[in-house]
Write a protein that holds these residues in place. Structure first.
Motif, mmCIF file in Angstrom:
data_model
loop_
_atom_site.group_PDB
_atom_site.id
_atom_site.type_symbol
_atom_site.label_atom_id
_atom_site.label_comp_id
_atom_site.label_asym_id
_atom_site.label_seq_id
_atom_site.Cartn_x
_atom_site.Cartn_y
_atom_site.Cartn_z
ATOM 1 N N VAL A 201 -8.888 -5.296 2.701
ATOM 2 C CA VAL A 201 -7.716 -5.605 3.514
ATOM 3 C C VAL A 201 -7.220 -4.295 4.110
ATOM 4 C CG1 VAL A 201 -7.046 -7.630 2.176
ATOM 5 C CG2 VAL A 201 -6.174 -5.388 1.523
ATOM 6 N N GLY A 202 -6.298 -4.389 5.043
ATOM 7 C CA GLY A 202 -5.770 -3.178 5.659
ATOM 8 C C GLY A 202 -5.364 -3.438 7.090
ATOM 9 N N GLN A 254 -7.912 -1.046 2.082
ATOM 10 C CA GLN A 254 -7.706 -1.110 0.632
ATOM 11 C C GLN A 254 -8.656 -2.160 0.075
ATOM 12 O OE1 GLN A 254 -4.172 -3.026 -1.548
ATOM 13 N NE2 GLN A 254 -3.658 -0.852 -1.623
ATOM 14 N N TYR A 255 -9.231 -1.886 -1.097
ATOM 15 C CA TYR A 255 -10.224 -2.808 -1.638
ATOM 16 C C TYR A 255 -10.301 -2.678 -3.155
ATOM 17 C CZ TYR A 255 -13.169 1.304 -2.237
ATOM 18 O OH TYR A 255 -13.651 2.524 -2.632
ATOM 19 N N GLY A 256 -10.869 -3.715 -3.777
ATOM 20 C CA GLY A 256 -11.236 -3.654 -5.184
ATOM 21 C C GLY A 256 -10.115 -3.950 -6.156
ATOM 22 N N LEU A 257 -10.518 -4.188 -7.405
ATOM 23 C CA LEU A 257 -9.565 -4.424 -8.481
ATOM 24 C C LEU A 257 -8.683 -3.209 -8.717
ATOM 25 C CD1 LEU A 257 -11.990 -6.151 -11.021
ATOM 26 C CD2 LEU A 257 -10.291 -7.272 -9.581
ATOM 27 N N SER A 258 -9.215 -2.034 -8.418
ATOM 28 C CA SER A 258 -8.486 -0.785 -8.649
ATOM 29 C C SER A 258 -7.651 -0.354 -7.449
ATOM 30 C CB SER A 258 -9.480 0.325 -8.998
ATOM 31 O OG SER A 258 -10.498 0.397 -8.016
ATOM 32 N N LYS A 259 -7.627 -1.176 -6.379
ATOM 33 C CA LYS A 259 -6.814 -0.904 -5.191
ATOM 34 C C LYS A 259 -7.139 0.460 -4.579
ATOM 35 C CE LYS A 259 -4.560 -4.769 -5.736
ATOM 36 N NZ LYS A 259 -4.824 -5.919 -4.847
ATOM 37 N N GLN A 260 -8.413 0.761 -4.474
ATOM 38 C CA GLN A 260 -8.825 2.004 -3.830
ATOM 39 C C GLN A 260 -8.507 1.933 -2.333
ATOM 40 O OE1 GLN A 260 -10.244 4.838 -5.187
ATOM 41 N NE2 GLN A 260 -9.766 3.934 -7.164
ATOM 42 N N THR A 261 -8.247 3.083 -1.722
ATOM 43 C CA THR A 261 -7.924 3.129 -0.298
ATOM 44 C C THR A 261 -8.795 4.153 0.414
ATOM 45 O OG1 THR A 261 -6.185 4.785 -0.631
ATOM 46 C CG2 THR A 261 -5.530 2.464 -0.701
ATOM 47 N N MET A 262 -8.983 3.936 1.695
ATOM 48 C CA MET A 262 -9.621 4.923 2.560
ATOM 49 C C MET A 262 -8.917 4.904 3.909
ATOM 50 S SD MET A 262 -13.294 3.260 3.701
ATOM 51 C CE MET A 262 -13.999 3.408 2.079
ATOM 52 N N ILE A 263 -8.762 6.090 4.486
ATOM 53 C CA ILE A 263 -8.105 6.247 5.782
ATOM 54 C C ILE A 263 -8.989 7.122 6.661
ATOM 55 C CG2 ILE A 263 -6.062 7.066 7.007
ATOM 56 C CD1 ILE A 263 -4.461 6.653 4.460
#
Length: 301
Positions: A201-202, A254-263
């Motif tokens: 998502v994002g 934002q993705y994954g169970l751990s709510k990792q993010t990339m910008i």
């Protein structure tokens, strides 16, 4: 440009797993209308530790007025490019872990019974997700070879332990660095290199300084990226609010169970058609006037 984000050390918990799977399962219709047989449940999820075994069952009902013989079978599936369309025939090591206790089952007219499948997880199995289909097909009549059609239940099998969430941004580009009117084209591609499916998502936005000209939420359909598959997003849009100049496009995921993010960001220049026309006319007039001035000055000499 690749941006790899690796997350290890996340222990699968039943509460998180249940919520995640409900989201996942809700978008997969799975029909059992091929044969005159009913199957329940259509979808199920199980988490098993390495070195242990469990049994899952599907309830099968013979909806005909004839005796039928059903043959259990197994298949693995995936989705293509993050879509919600299921594709069977995938190679998966988990196919060797699951077996039915009998080769065939005889059903009286209208009879309902459970068909068990035994799952034995090897000691060295790696944590992660496997996506299987538990099927039954009707055995052909005498003098015929094979089986007729198949219907089944989706099985989401998780080997518990430390999962790997590893997503790379394989592509984030525009088709130009300089736009003279027209529309802007943006392409982004994410690849799931981990051991469990994700739902990215994002948002993406294009802005000139503090003026936001374009904004859109990503993946509002909640499409999934299966392990070792990619998800691609493309968008074409006009710029109309912030005028000409330098624009910056920012992708937030934002993705994954751990709510990792990339910008990630990129830039381009935009000049509207009116500016291009006026500039062309102005330069042309300037050249003509310069030429006339030069000719007059030369004539005086």
């Amino acid at each position: 440009m690749n941006q790899n984000i690796l997350y290890k050390g996340w222990r699968i918990k039943w509460s998180s797993l249940f919520f995640f799977c409900i989201l996942f399962l809700s978008s997969f219709p799975f029909s059992n209308s091929v044969l005159a047989v009913s199957i329940s449940p259509l979808r199920q999820t199980i988490s098993i530790d390495p070195g242990t075994q469990e049994t899952v069952k599907i309830e099968v009902t013979n909806d005909t007025q004839e005796e039928k013989i059903f043959i259990p079978s197994l298949d693995a599936f995936s989705t293509n490019g993050g879509s919600n369309e299921i594709h069977f025939g995938k190679n998966d090591e988990a196919l060797a872990w699951v077996d039915s206790t009998q080769k065939e089952y005889t059903f009286a007219p209208g009879e309902k019974k459970e068909i068990p499948f035994t799952i034995i997880i090897p000691n060295d199995a790696q944590p992660g997700a496997h996506y299987l289909g538990l099927f039954v097909s009707e055995r052909s009549g005498r003098g015929q070879i094979g089986a007729q059609g198949r219907v089944g239940s989706l099985l989401f099998l998780y080997v518990s332990g430390r999962i790997e969430e590893n997503v790379s941004l394989d592509s984030f580009t525009t088709n130009k660095k300089l736009y003279f009117g027209g529309t802007v084209f943006i392409n982004a591609q994410l690849k799931n290199n981990g051991t469990i499916h994700i739902i990215p998502v994002g948002n993406v936005q294009a802005k000139k300084k503090d003026c936001v000209d374009y904004f859109e939420e990503l993946n509002t359909e909640k499409k999934k990226i299966f392990p070792h598959t990619s998800w691609q997003w493309e968008k074409e849009f006009p710029l109309k609010n912030c005028g000409m100049g330098l624009y910056r496009v920012t992708l937030y995921v934002q993705y994954g169970l751990s709510k990792q993010t990339m910008i990630q960001s990129l830039s381009f220049y935009y000049f509207p058609p009116a500016f291009v026309i006026i500039s062309f006319v102005g330069i042309t007039v300037l050249i003509i006037l310069s030429f006339i001035f030069y000719k007059k000055r030369k004539g005086k000499k």
